[in-house]
Design a protein around this motif. Structure first.
Motif, mmCIF file in Angstrom:
data_model
loop_
_atom_site.group_PDB
_atom_site.id
_atom_site.type_symbol
_atom_site.label_atom_id
_atom_site.label_comp_id
_atom_site.label_asym_id
_atom_site.label_seq_id
_atom_site.Cartn_x
_atom_site.Cartn_y
_atom_site.Cartn_z
ATOM 1 N N ILE A 40 0.853 -1.195 0.000
ATOM 2 C CA ILE A 40 0.000 0.000 0.000
ATOM 3 C C ILE A 40 0.883 1.238 0.000
ATOM 4 C CG2 ILE A 40 -1.735 1.336 1.270
ATOM 5 C CD1 ILE A 40 -2.702 -1.355 2.440
ATOM 6 N N GLU A 41 0.685 2.093 -0.979
ATOM 7 C CA GLU A 41 1.399 3.366 -1.022
ATOM 8 C C GLU A 41 0.618 4.366 -0.168
ATOM 9 O OE1 GLU A 41 3.236 6.454 -4.362
ATOM 10 O OE2 GLU A 41 1.892 4.819 -4.963
ATOM 11 N N PRO A 42 1.245 4.929 0.895
ATOM 12 C CA PRO A 42 0.509 5.677 1.920
ATOM 13 C C PRO A 42 0.154 7.114 1.533
ATOM 14 C CG PRO A 42 2.815 5.614 2.490
ATOM 15 C CD PRO A 42 2.676 4.777 1.253
ATOM 16 N N ARG A 43 -0.763 7.242 0.590
ATOM 17 C CA ARG A 43 -1.238 8.569 0.203
ATOM 18 C C ARG A 43 -2.463 8.412 -0.674
ATOM 19 N NH1 ARG A 43 -0.127 9.807 -5.119
ATOM 20 N NH2 ARG A 43 1.352 8.419 -6.170
ATOM 21 N N GLU A 44 -3.299 9.437 -0.701
ATOM 22 C CA GLU A 44 -4.420 9.435 -1.636
ATOM 23 C C GLU A 44 -3.870 9.460 -3.054
ATOM 24 O OE1 GLU A 44 -8.384 12.099 -2.704
ATOM 25 O OE2 GLU A 44 -7.517 12.177 -0.673
ATOM 26 N N GLY A 45 -4.399 8.604 -3.896
ATOM 27 C CA GLY A 45 -3.876 8.465 -5.253
ATOM 28 C C GLY A 45 -2.785 7.422 -5.368
ATOM 29 N N GLY A 46 -2.361 6.871 -4.242
ATOM 30 C CA GLY A 46 -1.326 5.861 -4.248
ATOM 31 C C GLY A 46 -1.845 4.516 -4.742
ATOM 32 N N ARG A 47 -0.930 3.577 -4.883
ATOM 33 C CA ARG A 47 -1.257 2.254 -5.399
ATOM 34 C C ARG A 47 -1.397 1.264 -4.248
ATOM 35 N NH1 ARG A 47 2.356 -1.926 -6.795
ATOM 36 N NH2 ARG A 47 1.499 -3.497 -8.241
ATOM 37 N N ALA A 48 -2.405 0.412 -4.354
ATOM 38 C CA ALA A 48 -2.571 -0.705 -3.434
ATOM 39 C C ALA A 48 -2.621 -1.975 -4.265
ATOM 40 C CB ALA A 48 -3.851 -0.559 -2.618
ATOM 41 N N SER A 49 -1.863 -2.995 -3.862
ATOM 42 C CA SER A 49 -1.808 -4.216 -4.657
ATOM 43 C C SER A 49 -1.883 -5.439 -3.763
ATOM 44 C CB SER A 49 -0.533 -4.271 -5.494
ATOM 45 O OG SER A 49 0.612 -4.392 -4.662
ATOM 46 N N MET A 50 -2.434 -6.517 -4.323
ATOM 47 C CA MET A 50 -2.492 -7.806 -3.652
ATOM 48 C C MET A 50 -2.125 -8.877 -4.659
ATOM 49 S SD MET A 50 -4.392 -10.801 -3.239
ATOM 50 C CE MET A 50 -6.117 -10.496 -3.616
ATOM 51 N N THR A 51 -1.163 -9.742 -4.299
ATOM 52 C CA THR A 51 -0.750 -10.813 -5.186
ATOM 53 C C THR A 51 -0.818 -12.148 -4.453
ATOM 54 O OG1 THR A 51 1.589 -10.532 -4.595
ATOM 55 C CG2 THR A 51 0.779 -9.312 -6.504
ATOM 56 N N MET A 52 -1.280 -13.153 -5.172
ATOM 57 C CA MET A 52 -1.288 -14.525 -4.709
ATOM 58 C C MET A 52 -1.300 -15.400 -5.946
ATOM 59 S SD MET A 52 -5.218 -14.629 -3.240
ATOM 60 C CE MET A 52 -5.247 -16.389 -2.961
ATOM 61 N N PRO A 53 -1.035 -16.697 -5.823
ATOM 62 C CA PRO A 53 -0.969 -17.532 -7.024
ATOM 63 C C PRO A 53 -2.196 -17.386 -7.912
ATOM 64 C CG PRO A 53 -0.163 -18.761 -5.134
ATOM 65 C CD PRO A 53 -0.698 -17.457 -4.605
ATOM 66 N N GLY A 54 -1.965 -16.961 -9.154
ATOM 67 C CA GLY A 54 -3.038 -16.815 -10.121
ATOM 68 C C GLY A 54 -3.813 -15.531 -10.026
ATOM 69 N N VAL A 55 -3.465 -14.650 -9.083
ATOM 70 C CA VAL A 55 -4.226 -13.414 -8.883
ATOM 71 C C VAL A 55 -3.255 -12.250 -8.690
ATOM 72 C CG1 VAL A 55 -5.870 -12.168 -7.441
ATOM 73 C CG2 VAL A 55 -6.153 -14.628 -7.820
ATOM 74 N N ASN A 56 -3.467 -11.177 -9.441
ATOM 75 C CA ASN A 56 -2.736 -9.922 -9.247
ATOM 76 C C ASN A 56 -3.755 -8.798 -9.304
ATOM 77 O OD1 ASN A 56 0.348 -10.528 -9.337
ATOM 78 N ND2 ASN A 56 -0.522 -11.732 -11.023
ATOM 79 N N GLY A 57 -3.996 -8.157 -8.171
ATOM 80 C CA GLY A 57 -4.996 -7.098 -8.114
ATOM 81 C C GLY A 57 -4.384 -5.756 -7.781
ATOM 82 N N ASP A 58 -4.669 -4.763 -8.594
ATOM 83 C CA ASP A 58 -4.195 -3.399 -8.363
ATOM 84 C C ASP A 58 -5.380 -2.477 -8.139
ATOM 85 O OD1 ASP A 58 -1.421 -3.790 -8.585
ATOM 86 O OD2 ASP A 58 -1.552 -3.796 -10.770
ATOM 87 N N SER A 59 -5.217 -1.550 -7.189
ATOM 88 C CA SER A 59 -6.254 -0.573 -6.876
ATOM 89 C C SER A 59 -5.601 0.776 -6.640
ATOM 90 C CB SER A 59 -7.036 -0.996 -5.622
ATOM 91 O OG SER A 59 -7.661 -2.249 -5.805
ATOM 92 N N THR A 60 -6.438 1.794 -6.535
ATOM 93 C CA THR A 60 -5.973 3.153 -6.252
ATOM 94 C C THR A 60 -6.544 3.608 -4.919
ATOM 95 O OG1 THR A 60 -5.865 3.694 -8.606
ATOM 96 C CG2 THR A 60 -5.936 5.542 -7.068
#
Length: 245
Positions: A40-60
């Protein structure tokens, strides 16, 4: 066909707002109770990501107001589906905290089944958050994801799992658990259960989470020890394979 949804959950936590914030708004904190490996990038507008086998999720990150409000959302996919998450943190006079979790967005395709899974699954992960804050607060976890072989149906998958950990299929919270992993005995207690799809076991140094659906059991463990993630995932994958051999 798509469907808008909004789920709201409130949970009382034995921690200060600052401690809750560390758990919900930092990568290492989220690793200790949610799925996969998180950043998690600690700012508004930053990137949040979660990775696990078969899954890569990016959010703002859409809201960053420590320690009271944190929110993030994924970009809409081709079908218009997306997920948005908001955490509202409120301290209590007794030193505890009330956390409101709002999960909203648009579900596409077979939305009814996905909505039902979210409706049931969200409280289970919040229960894991509560367990983490009560028993392992401030400790760093290694997230471990491994998958069992496909079974004919979920009831058979659940029966194999409960048998392997020394429980009946009518498992309840507080039941004692014993299993052997890589030749080592592991003892714990059931802290969360929703048969036949979710079993949570707390040990002295781990929150073991077995998550199932459509005849497959996977782990979503959090190990509070110094272990190599790849080695741990291989070990638990071998254990799951032996359970259903």
């Amino acid at each position: 066909m798509s469907h808008e949804f909004r789920l709201t959950h409130d949970v009382d936590l034995q921690a200060t707002p600052e401690q809750v914030w560390e758990a919900i708004a930092t990568g290492p904190g989220v690793d200790a109770w949610f799925m996969g490996k998180n950043e998690i990038e600690p700012r508004e507008g930053g990137r949040a990501s979660m990775t696990m086998p078969g899954v890569n999720g990016d959010s703002t990150v859409t809201a960053w107001e420590p320690p009271h409000r944190f929110a993030y959302a994924s970009e809409p996919d081709e079908d218009g589906g997306f997920m948005a998450f908001e955490y509202l943190v409120e301290g209590r006079d007794n030193g505890g905290t009330v956390l409101r979790f709002v999960h909203s967005g648009v579900l596409a395709g077979d939305w009814e089944a996905e909505y039902d899974a979210l409706r049931k699954g969200n409280p289970l992960y919040l229960r894991t958050l509560a367990q983490y804050l009560e028993h392992f607060r401030g400790r760093t976890a290694v997230p471990v994801t491994a998958f069992a072989p496909q079974q004919p149906d979920q009831d058979l998958a659940w029966a194999g799992l409960t048998r392997a950990v020394g429980l009946s299929e009518q498992v309840g919270e507080g039941d004692k658990v014993h299993l052997t992993v890589a030749g080592q005995g592991v003892d714990g207690v059931v802290d969360t259960v929703l048969a036949p799809s979710f079993l949570g076991v707390r040990t002295d140094d781990a929150l073991l989470r077995f998550v199932g659906g459509d005849g497959v059991i996977m782990t979503g463990h959090h190990l509070f020890t110094e272990v190599d993630q790849a080695d741990a995932e291989r070990t638990w994958g071998e254990w799951l394979a032996s359970v259903y051999a």
